[in-house]
Scaffold this active site. Sequence first.
Site, PDB file in Angstrom:
ATOM      1  N   ARG A 197      -3.425   8.184   4.796  1.00 57.40           N
ATOM      2  CA  ARG A 197      -3.191   6.966   5.572  1.00 57.40           C
ATOM      3  C   ARG A 197      -3.522   7.095   7.051  1.00 57.40           C
ATOM      4  NH1 ARG A 197      -3.508   3.227   1.651  1.00 57.40           N
ATOM      5  NH2 ARG A 197      -2.189   3.808  -0.100  1.00 57.40           N
ATOM      6  N   HIS A 204       5.650  18.201   1.800  1.00 60.32           N
ATOM      7  CA  HIS A 204       4.372  18.308   1.074  1.00 60.32           C
ATOM      8  C   HIS A 204       3.810  16.916   0.775  1.00 60.32           C
ATOM      9  CE1 HIS A 204       1.352  19.029  -1.902  1.00 60.32           C
ATOM     10  NE2 HIS A 204       2.077  18.438  -2.840  1.00 60.32           N
ATOM     11  N   ASP A 229       9.570  14.571   0.770  1.00 64.32           N
ATOM     12  CA  ASP A 229       9.478  15.965   1.224  1.00 64.32           C
ATOM     13  C   ASP A 229       8.169  16.161   1.996  1.00 64.32           C
ATOM     14  OD1 ASP A 229       7.346  17.084  -0.492  1.00 64.32           O
ATOM     15  OD2 ASP A 229       8.753  16.769  -2.134  1.00 64.32           O
ATOM     16  N   GLN A 287       0.847  -1.204   0.000  1.00 67.55           N
ATOM     17  CA  GLN A 287       0.000   0.000   0.000  1.00 67.55           C
ATOM     18  C   GLN A 287       0.884   1.255   0.000  1.00 67.55           C
ATOM     19  OE1 GLN A 287      -2.697  -0.364   3.344  1.00 67.55           O
ATOM     20  NE2 GLN A 287      -3.800  -2.053   2.404  1.00 67.55           N
ATOM     21  N   ARG A 303      12.687 -17.467  -1.261  1.00 64.37           N
ATOM     22  CA  ARG A 303      11.757 -16.577  -0.530  1.00 64.37           C
ATOM     23  C   ARG A 303      10.333 -16.595  -1.071  1.00 64.37           C
ATOM     24  NH1 ARG A 303      13.250 -10.666  -3.181  1.00 64.37           N
ATOM     25  NH2 ARG A 303      13.280 -11.427  -5.314  1.00 64.37           N
ATOM     26  N   SER A 340      17.165  -6.242   0.185  1.00 62.18           N
ATOM     27  CA  SER A 340      17.067  -7.158  -0.949  1.00 62.18           C
ATOM     28  C   SER A 340      17.004  -8.599  -0.475  1.00 62.18           C
ATOM     29  CB  SER A 340      18.290  -6.983  -1.863  1.00 62.18           C
ATOM     30  OG  SER A 340      18.326  -8.056  -2.799  1.00 62.18           O
TER      31      SER A 340
END
Length: 281
Positions: free
Chosen positions: A191, A182, A180, A81, A164, A94
Site C-alpha cells: 500500500r 510481519h 502483527d 481496499q 444509511r 456499527s
Amino acid sequence: MEARLGVAVPVLDHGLVRVIDYMGDDASIAQAARVSYGGGSRPTRSDRDLIRYLMRHRHTSPFEMCEIKLHVKLPIFVARQWIRHRTASVNEVSGRYSVLDAEVYIPRAEDLAEQSTSNRQGGGAALAPGLASEVLDVLRLDASRAQGTYGRLIDEGVSRELARIGLGLNTYTQWVWKVDLHNLLHFLALRMDRHAQREIRVYADAIAEAVREWVPMTWEAFEDYRLGAVTLSRQEVEVVRRRLRGEMVLWADSGLGLREWDELHEALPEVDWDVALGGAP
Ligand SMILES: Cc1cc2nc3c(=O)[nH]c(=O)nc-3n(C[C@H](O)[C@H](O)[C@H](O)COP(=O)(O)OP(=O)(O)OC[C@H]3O[C@@H](n4cnc5c(N)ncnc54)[C@H](O)[C@@H]3O)c2cc1C
C-alpha cells in the site's frame, strides 16, 4: 513509540491514524530468532545483523512477535481496499447500532486526475482547474444530498441499518485494527507502493512513520531488502547478463512481455539499454 500512544495523526480531510497499543520491539524479534536457532546462532551477532539476516532470507515468524493496535478513521472506499488484508483483527463502528457522523471525504483539487490510459486501475494527468472545480461541486452536492436524506430518515424513525444505505463510498468509517509486524510490513509494501491508490497510500505512509520509530532496525532492513529491492525473474536476469556481456538484446528474443520489458528498463535505468531498444514494437 510511547510518545505516540493516543496521538491522532491526521490523514486526508477528516481521517486519522492513532496508535492505541503495541507489543514488542526490535529486541523481541532478535530474542525470538535466537530461541529458534538455539545454540546454532552466533552469539556475537548483533540484533541489527540478525534482523537484517531474517529480513534478507524471509525468516518471517520472529517479526510476528511484535503487534500493533491502531484506531483508524477512513473513507469506506479505502476501507474496502484495506479489509482485503485478512491477516489482521478488525472491529468497525456499527452503522446499525449508532447514528453515523456521516462525514465525507472530498479530494483536494490537485489530487483529481483523469483516467490513466496506460493503467486501468489508476489516475493519469491532473484535471484542468476549471473541470476540477466542477467535479468538486458535484461531489459536494451529492454528499450533502445523501447526508440530508440520511438525517431525514433517522429523524423519521427509519432503522439505522436501512437509513444509511444511500450514503456514498466517501463516507468515513472507523475501526480498530490489530496486526502483527510481519503482516503489517506486507500491507505497507503493497500500500506504500506507487501502484496503490493515493488515498490508501497516505494512510500507509502515516503508519510507516510510526513503525520507523517503533522498530528502527527492522524498518532499516525492510527499506533495504523489500522497499528498495528489485526482484528480477529468471528471464530478466538472463537479459541483464546478456547486456553485461555486451550482447545486443532485442525485446522479441528477450522472453519478456512488453510490459515486463518496460518495467525492467524502469527498474534499472542505469543500464545502457539503448542498444537493446530496437526490437520493441
Ligand atoms: C495495487 C493493488 C491492486 C489490487 N487490485 C485488486 C483488484 O482489482 N481486485 C481484487 O479483488 N483485489 C485487488 N487487490 C487486493 C489484493 O489482491 C490482495 O487481496 C490484497 O492486497 C491483500 O493481500 P494479501 O492477500 O497478500 O494479504 P493478507 O490477506 O493479509 O494475506 C497475507 C498472506 O496470507 C496468505 N493468505 C491469507 N489468506 C489466505 C487464504 N484464504 N488462502 C491462502 N492464503 C492466504 C497469503 O499468502 C497472503 O499473501 C489489489 C491490491 C493492490 C495492492
